[in-house]
Structure formats: structure tokens, C-alpha cells
Design a protein around this motif. Structure first.
Motif, PDB file in Angstrom:
ATOM      1  N   VAL A  67       0.837  -1.202   0.000  1.00 57.40           N
ATOM      2  CA  VAL A  67       0.000   0.000   0.000  1.00 57.40           C
ATOM      3  C   VAL A  67       0.872   1.252   0.000  1.00 57.40           C
ATOM      4  O   VAL A  67       0.613   2.214  -0.730  1.00 57.40           O
ATOM      5  CB  VAL A  67      -0.939  -0.005   1.223  1.00 57.40           C
ATOM      6  CG1 VAL A  67      -1.790   1.266   1.237  1.00 57.40           C
ATOM      7  CG2 VAL A  67      -1.836  -1.237   1.214  1.00 57.40           C
ATOM      8  N   ILE A  68       1.933   1.241   0.815  1.00 61.43           N
ATOM      9  CA  ILE A  68       2.826   2.405   0.901  1.00 61.43           C
ATOM     10  C   ILE A  68       3.584   2.601  -0.411  1.00 61.43           C
ATOM     11  O   ILE A  68       3.707   3.729  -0.909  1.00 61.43           O
ATOM     12  CB  ILE A  68       3.795   2.227   2.080  1.00 61.43           C
ATOM     13  CG1 ILE A  68       3.020   2.270   3.405  1.00 61.43           C
ATOM     14  CG2 ILE A  68       4.889   3.302   2.057  1.00 61.43           C
ATOM     15  CD1 ILE A  68       3.825   1.842   4.604  1.00 61.43           C
ATOM     16  N   ILE A  69       4.077   1.523  -0.982  1.00 59.21           N
ATOM     17  CA  ILE A  69       4.825   1.619  -2.232  1.00 59.21           C
ATOM     18  C   ILE A  69       3.918   2.130  -3.372  1.00 59.21           C
ATOM     19  O   ILE A  69       4.342   2.956  -4.200  1.00 59.21           O
ATOM     20  CB  ILE A  69       5.470   0.264  -2.583  1.00 59.21           C
ATOM     21  CG1 ILE A  69       6.643   0.006  -1.626  1.00 59.21           C
ATOM     22  CG2 ILE A  69       5.934   0.223  -4.030  1.00 59.21           C
ATOM     23  CD1 ILE A  69       7.198  -1.400  -1.702  1.00 59.21           C
ATOM     24  N   ARG A  70       2.691   1.662  -3.390  1.00 61.01           N
ATOM     25  CA  ARG A  70       1.762   2.142  -4.413  1.00 61.01           C
ATOM     26  C   ARG A  70       1.541   3.650  -4.275  1.00 61.01           C
ATOM     27  O   ARG A  70       1.557   4.385  -5.284  1.00 61.01           O
ATOM     28  CB  ARG A  70       0.434   1.392  -4.275  1.00 61.01           C
ATOM     29  CG  ARG A  70      -0.575   1.705  -5.360  1.00 61.01           C
ATOM     30  CD  ARG A  70      -1.634   0.618  -5.483  1.00 61.01           C
ATOM     31  NE  ARG A  70      -2.333   0.369  -4.239  1.00 61.01           N
ATOM     32  CZ  ARG A  70      -2.248  -0.755  -3.527  1.00 61.01           C
ATOM     33  NH1 ARG A  70      -1.459  -1.740  -3.954  1.00 61.01           N
ATOM     34  NH2 ARG A  70      -2.938  -0.925  -2.445  1.00 61.01           N
ATOM     35  N   ALA A  71       1.375   4.119  -3.051  1.00 63.77           N
ATOM     36  CA  ALA A  71       1.206   5.575  -2.832  1.00 63.77           C
ATOM     37  C   ALA A  71       2.462   6.333  -3.224  1.00 63.77           C
ATOM     38  O   ALA A  71       2.406   7.405  -3.828  1.00 63.77           O
ATOM     39  CB  ALA A  71       0.852   5.829  -1.365  1.00 63.77           C
ATOM     40  N   LEU A  72       3.620   5.783  -2.897  1.00 63.64           N
ATOM     41  CA  LEU A  72       4.904   6.423  -3.210  1.00 63.64           C
ATOM     42  C   LEU A  72       5.111   6.519  -4.710  1.00 63.64           C
ATOM     43  O   LEU A  72       5.496   7.571  -5.246  1.00 63.64           O
ATOM     44  CB  LEU A  72       6.034   5.633  -2.567  1.00 63.64           C
ATOM     45  CG  LEU A  72       7.464   6.133  -2.803  1.00 63.64           C
ATOM     46  CD1 LEU A  72       7.661   7.468  -2.110  1.00 63.64           C
ATOM     47  CD2 LEU A  72       8.461   5.098  -2.281  1.00 63.64           C
ATOM     48  N   GLU A  73       4.853   5.453  -5.431  1.00 56.77           N
ATOM     49  CA  GLU A  73       5.124   5.428  -6.870  1.00 56.77           C
ATOM     50  C   GLU A  73       4.104   6.213  -7.671  1.00 56.77           C
ATOM     51  O   GLU A  73       4.389   6.703  -8.742  1.00 56.77           O
ATOM     52  CB  GLU A  73       5.215   3.981  -7.345  1.00 56.77           C
ATOM     53  CG  GLU A  73       6.443   3.265  -6.775  1.00 56.77           C
ATOM     54  CD  GLU A  73       6.645   1.871  -7.352  1.00 56.77           C
ATOM     55  OE1 GLU A  73       5.646   1.295  -7.847  1.00 56.77           O
ATOM     56  OE2 GLU A  73       7.783   1.383  -7.301  1.00 56.77           O
ATOM     57  N   GLU A  74       2.901   6.351  -7.114  1.00 60.31           N
ATOM     58  CA  GLU A  74       1.873   7.134  -7.807  1.00 60.31           C
ATOM     59  C   GLU A  74       2.055   8.622  -7.574  1.00 60.31           C
ATOM     60  O   GLU A  74       1.497   9.429  -8.299  1.00 60.31           O
ATOM     61  CB  GLU A  74       0.479   6.693  -7.337  1.00 60.31           C
ATOM     62  CG  GLU A  74       0.104   5.306  -7.832  1.00 60.31           C
ATOM     63  CD  GLU A  74      -1.241   4.837  -7.281  1.00 60.31           C
ATOM     64  OE1 GLU A  74      -1.794   5.560  -6.422  1.00 60.31           O
ATOM     65  OE2 GLU A  74      -1.715   3.776  -7.684  1.00 60.31           O
TER      66      GLU A  74
END
Length: 226
Positions: A219-226
């Protein structure tokens, strides 16, 4: 090479950010390992967003980073896990409070430790990010559904945090809504959280390695990459 390699990452918050259930290997360490961030860690186990006597205060973490001249590219933080902790009296450690308006109200160095609320302190933190770390991209991590907190109160505090992040245009990594992790469920509790108290079962709150890798970091990585 990752576009994040060598970028400075500040981490604020409580034990979930710190990695207390995982040998001190928390959200920042996973991101540094994966992407090559330069990690600056200010999070402390037991921290509250609002002031609670005898407890670590996330406001002081942010003040320390400012005083130290930090110049982050990214900020990952959480808060309210401990604010909404209820003892036998039934009250939360830090009241929810109301949403204040007006940027001029928020000065993290003038914020008193008297009569603070979660909402007031949270907005002071968000305002400080904008004022003192203007180039940084901030991500708030809303924690999972925790079996050791009241089900309704953690929803209320979490929803307030999301509302305030939207107001201040701060990204939310909503582990609560997106990961499916619910430690009211005993199987998930034992699989994904650490046995902090030697009870022979997960403690509901502190992710172990599986909890971070399978539930938090996607979830954190998805927010970071988006």
C-alpha cells in the motif's frame, strides 16, 4: 537505478513506523532497502500526535528535524494509533478535537502542550511540512484495523486524519481500507503481528516481517510510486 536512490526520507510517528514488532526494522528500512533512500528516522514507539503527559510527542519529532536542518525529499509518517488508546475510564488518551481553519493558526513552535487535541496537533504537523520542508512529498500511513483498539474509535480518528490530509493535499497510504489486515481476526493477528508480550499470540498492533511485507509495504509503495 531507482529514481529514489540517494533521496532523503524522513520518518515520523510511533512504533508501527519504527518497527517495534520487527527488531526496529520499520517502514523506512524497507523503503531504504528497496529503493536506496537515505533514511533519517525520528519515530518513537508509543508516540502520540497530541500531547499526553509522559509520552513521546510527534510534534517534538518534527521540531527536532527542523532544528537539525533536515532537507527531505520524502516524508513518511503516521499518528493516532496511541491517541485513540482507551483505558478503563473509556476516554481516549488524546481528544479528537475540531478542525481549525486558517493557515495563520498553525505554528508548530508556538503550539502549547496544554489542552491539545489530535486534530489541532495533526494540522500543525501538516502545516510544518509545507512551511519547513516545501520540496518534500509527504505520505500519511493510516494503520490497519487493530484488535487492541476500539473498532469505532479507530475508524473515527482514521477518517479525521484522511480528511485533514485531503485538506492539506497530503497523500494517504490507507492500509486500513486497502490491505484487508484485520487483527480482530485471530488468524490474521497471529500471522501478521508480533507476540510482544509473550502471550503466545500476536499482539494485534505491531507488524512482523510478514505484516510489513504483505500488508503495509504494498500500500505504501503504491502511494509512493503514484
Amino acid at each position: 537505478m531507482s529514481r529514489f536512490n540517494g533521496k532523503t526520507l524522513l520518518v515520523f510517528g510511533d512504533s508501527i513506523m519504527y518497527g517495534s514488532g520487527n527488531g526496529g526494522f520499520g517502514v523506512g528500512e524497507y523503503l531504504a532497502e528497496e529503493y536506496g533512500f537515505t533514511l533519517k528516522k525520528y519515530c518513537v514507539g508509543g508516540a502520540r500526535t497530541g500531547y499526553c503527559e509522559g509520552k513521546s510527542w510527534i510534534v517534538e519529532q518534527v521540531r527536532s528535524a527542523i532544528k537539525n536542518g533536515e532537507n527531505p525529499d520524502y516524508i513518511i509518517f503516521n499518528g493516532f494509533t496511541n491517541d485513540c488508546c482507551q483505558e478503563e475510564r473509556g476516554d481516549c488518551d488524546v481528544p479528537l478535537g475540531e478542525i481549525d481553519e486558517g493557515f495563520e493558526k498553525f505554528d508548530i513552535f508556538s503550539l502549547s502542550d496544554k489542552n491539545t487535541t489530535f486534530s489541532n496537533c495533526f494540522q500543525n504537523i501538516l502545516a510544518a511540512f509545507k512551511k519547513y520542508f516545501p520540496k518534500a512529498k509527504a505520505i500519511f500511513v493510516r494503520p490497519h484495523k487493530m484488535g487492541r483498539r476500539g473498532e469505532e474509535v479507530q475508524r473515527i480518528y482514521g477518517e479525521r486524519a484522511v480528511i485533514l490530509c485531503k485538506k492539506w493535499r497530503v497523500t494517504v497510504a490507507d492500509v486500513y481500507s486497502e490491505s484487508g489486515l484485520n487483527t480482530f481476526n485471530s488468524d490474521e493477528r497471529d500471522k501478521y503481528t508480533f507476540d510482544s508480550y509473550n502471550w503466545g499470540r500476536g499482539d494485534c498492533t505491531h507488524p512482523n516481517d510478514s505484516g510489513y511485507r504483505e500488508k503495509y509495504m504494498p500500500v505504501i509503495i503504491r502511494a509512493l510510486e503514484e
